[in-house]
Scaffold this motif. Structure first.
Motif, PDB file in Angstrom:
ATOM      1  N   ALA A 231       0.845  -1.214  -0.087  1.00  0.00           N
ATOM      2  CA  ALA A 231       0.090   0.106   0.237  1.00  0.00           C
ATOM      3  C   ALA A 231       0.984   1.354   0.015  1.00  0.00           C
ATOM      4  O   ALA A 231       0.449   2.142  -0.606  1.00  0.00           O
ATOM      5  CB  ALA A 231      -0.926  -0.025   1.111  1.00  0.00           C
ATOM      6  N   GLN A 232       1.897   1.069   0.975  1.00  0.00           N
ATOM      7  CA  GLN A 232       2.742   2.484   0.741  1.00  0.00           C
ATOM      8  C   GLN A 232       3.473   2.567  -0.347  1.00  0.00           C
ATOM      9  O   GLN A 232       3.647   3.785  -0.983  1.00  0.00           O
ATOM     10  CB  GLN A 232       3.794   2.117   1.936  1.00  0.00           C
ATOM     11  CG  GLN A 232       3.340   2.220   3.314  1.00  0.00           C
ATOM     12  CD  GLN A 232       4.340   2.117   4.356  1.00  0.00           C
ATOM     13  OE1 GLN A 232       5.435   2.058   4.014  1.00  0.00           O
ATOM     14  NE2 GLN A 232       3.908   2.119   5.741  1.00  0.00           N
ATOM     15  N   ILE A 233       4.000   1.575  -1.077  1.00  0.00           N
ATOM     16  CA  ILE A 233       4.592   1.512  -2.281  1.00  0.00           C
ATOM     17  C   ILE A 233       3.527   2.252  -3.269  1.00  0.00           C
ATOM     18  O   ILE A 233       3.944   2.956  -3.978  1.00  0.00           O
ATOM     19  CB  ILE A 233       5.016   0.265  -2.815  1.00  0.00           C
ATOM     20  CG1 ILE A 233       6.191  -0.057  -2.136  1.00  0.00           C
ATOM     21  CG2 ILE A 233       5.522   0.367  -4.291  1.00  0.00           C
ATOM     22  CD1 ILE A 233       6.865  -1.521  -2.334  1.00  0.00           C
ATOM     23  N   LEU A 234       2.215   1.816  -3.413  1.00  0.00           N
ATOM     24  CA  LEU A 234       1.374   2.042  -4.328  1.00  0.00           C
ATOM     25  C   LEU A 234       1.065   3.504  -4.078  1.00  0.00           C
ATOM     26  O   LEU A 234       0.745   4.531  -5.057  1.00  0.00           O
ATOM     27  CB  LEU A 234      -0.044   1.340  -4.224  1.00  0.00           C
ATOM     28  CG  LEU A 234       0.333  -0.200  -4.709  1.00  0.00           C
ATOM     29  CD1 LEU A 234      -1.073  -1.064  -4.677  1.00  0.00           C
ATOM     30  CD2 LEU A 234       0.656  -0.304  -6.043  1.00  0.00           C
ATOM     31  N   ARG A 235       0.922   3.983  -2.579  1.00  0.00           N
ATOM     32  CA  ARG A 235       0.652   5.280  -2.278  1.00  0.00           C
ATOM     33  C   ARG A 235       1.582   6.259  -2.823  1.00  0.00           C
ATOM     34  O   ARG A 235       1.457   7.302  -3.313  1.00  0.00           O
ATOM     35  CB  ARG A 235       0.434   5.477  -0.913  1.00  0.00           C
ATOM     36  CG  ARG A 235      -0.335   6.791  -0.271  1.00  0.00           C
ATOM     37  CD  ARG A 235      -0.439   6.830   1.114  1.00  0.00           C
ATOM     38  NE  ARG A 235      -1.380   5.620   1.603  1.00  0.00           N
ATOM     39  CZ  ARG A 235      -0.867   4.621   2.316  1.00  0.00           C
ATOM     40  NH1 ARG A 235       0.450   4.523   2.625  1.00  0.00           N
ATOM     41  NH2 ARG A 235      -2.047   3.753   2.524  1.00  0.00           N
TER      42      ARG A 235
END
Length: 393
Positions: A231-235
């Protein structure tokens, strides 16, 4: 005639008697011992046999089948001086009718007495516990002694069995109490072992459950961490793409200094908000923002900032109104400066209600980097050399 008839009857009876004495029938599995004048002559086999009447006589008829004899209980003293009653059963068979007839007077009684004496000898060397638990040993000892003793009698002892061994009543009670105690002991031991085994199995089950729970929690944390990382990577990718898109949009829009100055003024009241803001220092770049805003005001009035000529485009009905002369320009610039000062004062008052004068003085202390706009208006030209009058469309 009566004398002749009586004689015939006597002859007939004599003939019948002679036949009866001559023909002897021996049943199957039996043997007949024949004596002549009191001396053994022969053994008659099973079936029809002829003997000499009045000379030979069948003295004994011996049964050749295996026989079973049960003897009454006999008292026997054990090694620990306890009297027990033992009754036995003997299985024997006559193998030699002649020896069984002439070697022993009564072989049944002889076997009984021999069994009693042999049993007392064997059991006398054993204690009560050994007597009760060693029946096979007693049977083997009896059979060996009896078979050896009865062999010369023409008898073979096939098997000896003890029907029962009865100790005294007091010994029976003691034995029952002992057996009851042993059984209770075994039951207690088995119960304790069952409880221990149940506790061990329960502990192993709890251990396995804890291990599985820990593994499940660890896997859940790993999956959650992986999900958070994704999620952090995608965010981050989304934010990067958003920043790139905004930067590209700003770059494509080619904003000028007036737009940036106007945005800066809009953000100043938000910076001053908050109860923790006690002192608010106006940065030195604020004068540049004012210059940019002043330049934007010039451009709004139709005064170009640069010295190079620009080509105007006729906007039709959307064309902004032009200012008639230098007086109108001064009035417009004064209004713009007043609006800027009011915005600064409002921001300062919002941050620190009692320190509005400090901001004014701070703004006044900042040396202007460019000559005042009023001089340009009085001279009839702007900083870039253009005239104050707006070109007419």
């Amino acid at each position: 005639m009566p004398v002749v008839a009586a004689l015939l009857v006597l002859i007939f009876l004599f003939v019948v008697l002679m036949l009866a004495k001559t023909v002897r029938i021996v049943p199957q599995a039996r043997a007949g011992i024949v004596e002549r004048f009191g001396k053994y002559k022969e053994t008659l086999p099973a079936g029809l046999n002829i003997v000499v009447p009045f000379v030979d006589r069948v003295r004994y008829l011996i049964d050749l089948r295996e026989q079973v004899v049960s003897f009454p209980p006999q008292p026997v003293i054990t090694e620990d001086n306890l009297v027990v009653s033992i009754d036995t059963v003997i299985y024997f068979q006559v193998t030699d009718p002649i020896a069984a007839t002439y070697e022993i007077a009564n072989y049944i009684q002889a076997i009984e007495q021999l069994t009693m004496t042999t049993l007392r000898n064997i059991v006398g060397g054993m204690d009560l516990e050994g007597t009760l638990t060693s029946r096979d040993q007693i049977n083997s000892g009896l059979r060996g002694v009896l078979d050896e003793a009865t062999g010369k009698w023409g008898i073979r002892v096939n098997r000896v069995e003890l029907k029962g061994i009865d100790p005294p009543p007091s010994i029976k009670d003691s034995m029952e109490k002992q057996m009851r105690a042993d059984r209770e002991k075994r039951a207690t031991i088995l119960t304790a072992e069952g409880q221990r085994q149940a506790a061990i199995l329960g502990a192993e089950g709890e251990k396995q459950s804890a291990i599985l729970t820990a593994e499940g929690a660890r896997e859940s944390q790993i999956l959650r961490a992986q999900a958070d990382r994704e999620a952090q990577i995608l965010r981050a990718q989304g934010e990067g793409q958003a920043i790139q898109t905004v930067f590209q949009a700003i770059h494509d829009g080619q904003p000028d200094q007036s737009l940036l100055a106007y945005q800066y003024l809009q953000m100043m009241p938000k910076i001053a908000q908050g109860d923790a803001n006690k002192v608010w220092v106006v940065p030195s770049e604020f004068t540049k923002a004012l210059e940019g805003l002043g330049s934007s005001m010039h451009e709004i009035a139709g005064i170009p900032k640069t010295a190079s000529p620009r080509t105007r485009v006729d906007m039709g009905s959307m064309e902004p109104p032009t200012l008639a002369g230098s007086g109108a320009l001064d009035s417009e610039l004064s209004k713009a400066n007043k609006a800027v000062e009011d915005a600064i004062a409002a921001a300062e008052h919002a941050a620190n209600p009692g320190r509005g004068a400090r901001i004014t003085s701070t703004a006044a202390d900042v040396p202007p980097e460019s000559p005042p706009v009023a001089d340009d208006v009085d001279d009839g030209a702007s900083d870039d050399g253009t005239t104050g009058a707006a070109p007419t469309s």
